[in-house]
Structures are given as C-alpha cells and as structure tokens.
Design an enzyme around this catalytic site. Structure first.
Site, PDB file in Angstrom:
ATOM      1  CE  LYS A   1      28.968  89.456  12.368  1.00  0.00           C
ATOM      2  NZ  LYS A   1      28.940  90.393  13.520  1.00  0.00           N
TER       3      LYS A   1
ATOM      4  CB  SER B   1      29.218  90.861  16.836  1.00  0.00           C
ATOM      5  OG  SER B   1      29.987  89.749  16.407  1.00  0.00           O
TER       6      SER B   1
END
Length: 272
Positions: A118, A57
């Site tokens: 993230k 990701s």
C-alpha cells in the site's frame, strides 16, 4: 623433458589424476548448493526481495501481474525481514521511519504471514480523513489534479470504470510533494466518508491507490480484512521498481500468447 598430460585422462576435483569418489562429488555439490542458498538468503534478507502483485488495490500505480523489487534496508530490519519471521527480537534494528508517500510492503495486521503493499499516507501524529471521496491530511485537502477517465482490470478480469487524477501528497523528512495517480470509482460508501483518524506513535496509516477497491487503514474494525493502523515493526521494505509485468489474460498452457501478454512498457519502471 617437460611433463606431458595424458589427453585421455579427465582432470578431477581430487587432484593429480586421482578419480573423485562418490562421497567427494556429493560433498562438492552440497557445498555449492549451500553456498548458493546462503548467498540468496543474505541477499533476500538484507538487500532486495521480489514480490508479485496479486490484486488491483494499487491500480494505477501497480497492475495485477507486476513483479516488483523491494529494498529491505530502507526501513531497517525486523523479524519480518527474515525467512519464516523467527521471533528473535522485537522492534527494528537500524530502523528508519518511512516517508509519507512511499509505496511499502508490510505484513498484514490480522495475519502476519500475509504480505500487503500500500501507499503510506499518514505518519505518527498525522490526522487522516476522507470526506465525500476527498482525502484530507492534517485538515488540509490533498489536491488531485487533471482528472480523466480510466478503465482498469482487477484480478478477476472485471473491468472497473472510473476517474484517475494526479494526487499531490505532502511528503515528509524534507522531501517534496509526492505526485502519483489514484483511481476513483465513486464518492460514497464507508471508505469515502471516514472519521478523523490520528496516527498513534509507532504506527502508520496506509491506503491503496485504487481508493474504492482497497482494504486498508480506513477500515478499523475487527473484520478479517480490516487493516487499521499498521505497526512500524510490520514493515518489510520500500517498493522501488517494477522489473517484470505480465497480464495473464489467457490460460498458462496457451504459450503462444506469452509474448503478447508481457507488458514491455512497464519493465524496469520506477515506482512513485
């Protein structure tokens, strides 16, 4: 006449020639082990903790198999800073707001036993939206320069062919622009056409750099993978550096591949 030491006598922890008892040896070992555990726990809780990247990701910034060092002191301390996350207090101690553009480790909103990594895109009061694959921050298009072909490999060893570009994310706290690469695979889909989200007080908005293969704050529903806005309390630390990286393309027991699977060029690479 000087005292002489018997060369056949082994010095012991209990002192002048007296043999150590089994109980004393066990106690010495226990003290050593407890001391090591205490030092490691304090280091891991208050200074740095290591994590391994299990998914794609955050490609291209982080690759599957990267081992990263995370500074625990950057954002202060919450209960999630401690082993087993004891519910000793609420909020953060010595808390500091993250900067826009930071790559951060935090606890997943649906299951706080799970660590996520993230990039922080929005801070309290920011307006965030994605339209036709383009990121807008406070109604301004975030530039993404020098697009070029890019092929990535996800955690299932499935190749992803797309386009990478250098995103120029406005920073915060008086810092300059945060330039980093993102990967785009498509321009349609729910992740590429979102409502205008306004980050509430005490929260942040996070996205993966692999924009079409990331379950992040763009997903606000009740699904098991929907992240939504992330409470500041969930922050664990600021990802600082890759200290080791391995591709793991072959089974673990095939030891002859180990040297070739180490990504030597990524070792000690700074995370931006």
């Amino acid at each position: 006449m000087q005292d002489m030491t018997n060369p056949n006598q082994t010095p012991t922890a209990s002192g002048a020639g007296e043999p150590a008892t089994l109980g004393q040896l066990v106690l010495d070992y226990a003290r050593t082990i407890i001391g090591v555990v205490l030092v490691v726990t304090l280091f891991r809780t208050f200074l740095f903790e290591s994590f391994v990247i299990p998914s794609g990701s955050m490609i291209p910034t982080l690759q599957v198999g990267d081992y990263i060092m995370v500074s625990k002191y950057s954002y202060g301390y919450s209960r999630f800073s401690f082993p087993f996350s004891p519910n000793l207090f609420q909020g953060r101690i010595l808390g500091a707001e993250p900067h826009r553009g930071d790559v951060a480790v935090f606890r997943f909103t649906k299951d706080t036993s799970v660590d996520y990594v993230k990039r922080i895109i929005g801070l309290p009061g920011d307006h965030i939206r994605v339209t036709e694959g383009h990121l807008y921050l406070n109604n301004q298009l975030v530039p993404c320069l020098a697009p070029h072909p890019y092929t990535a490999m996800d955690e299932s060893r499935v190749p992803m062919e797309g386009e990478a570009c250098d995103e120029q994310l406005p920073a915060s706290g008086g810092n300059g622009v945060v330039a980093h690469q993102v990967l785009k695979l498509m321009d349609d889909g729910a992740q590429n056409n979102t409502p205008d989200y306004v980050v509430p007080p005490g929260y942040f908005f996070a996205m993966g750099d692999n924009r079409d293969d990331s379950a992040d704050s763009r997903f606000m529903g009740d699904g098991p993978k929907d992240l939504g806005f992330v409470p500041m309390e969930n922050l664990v630390g600021h990802a600082q550096r890759v200290f080791f990286s391995v591709e793991s393309a072959h089974p673990f027991w095939q030891v002859w591949y180990w040297p070739t699977e180490i990504r030597w060029a990524r070792i000690f690479r700074s995370i931006t």
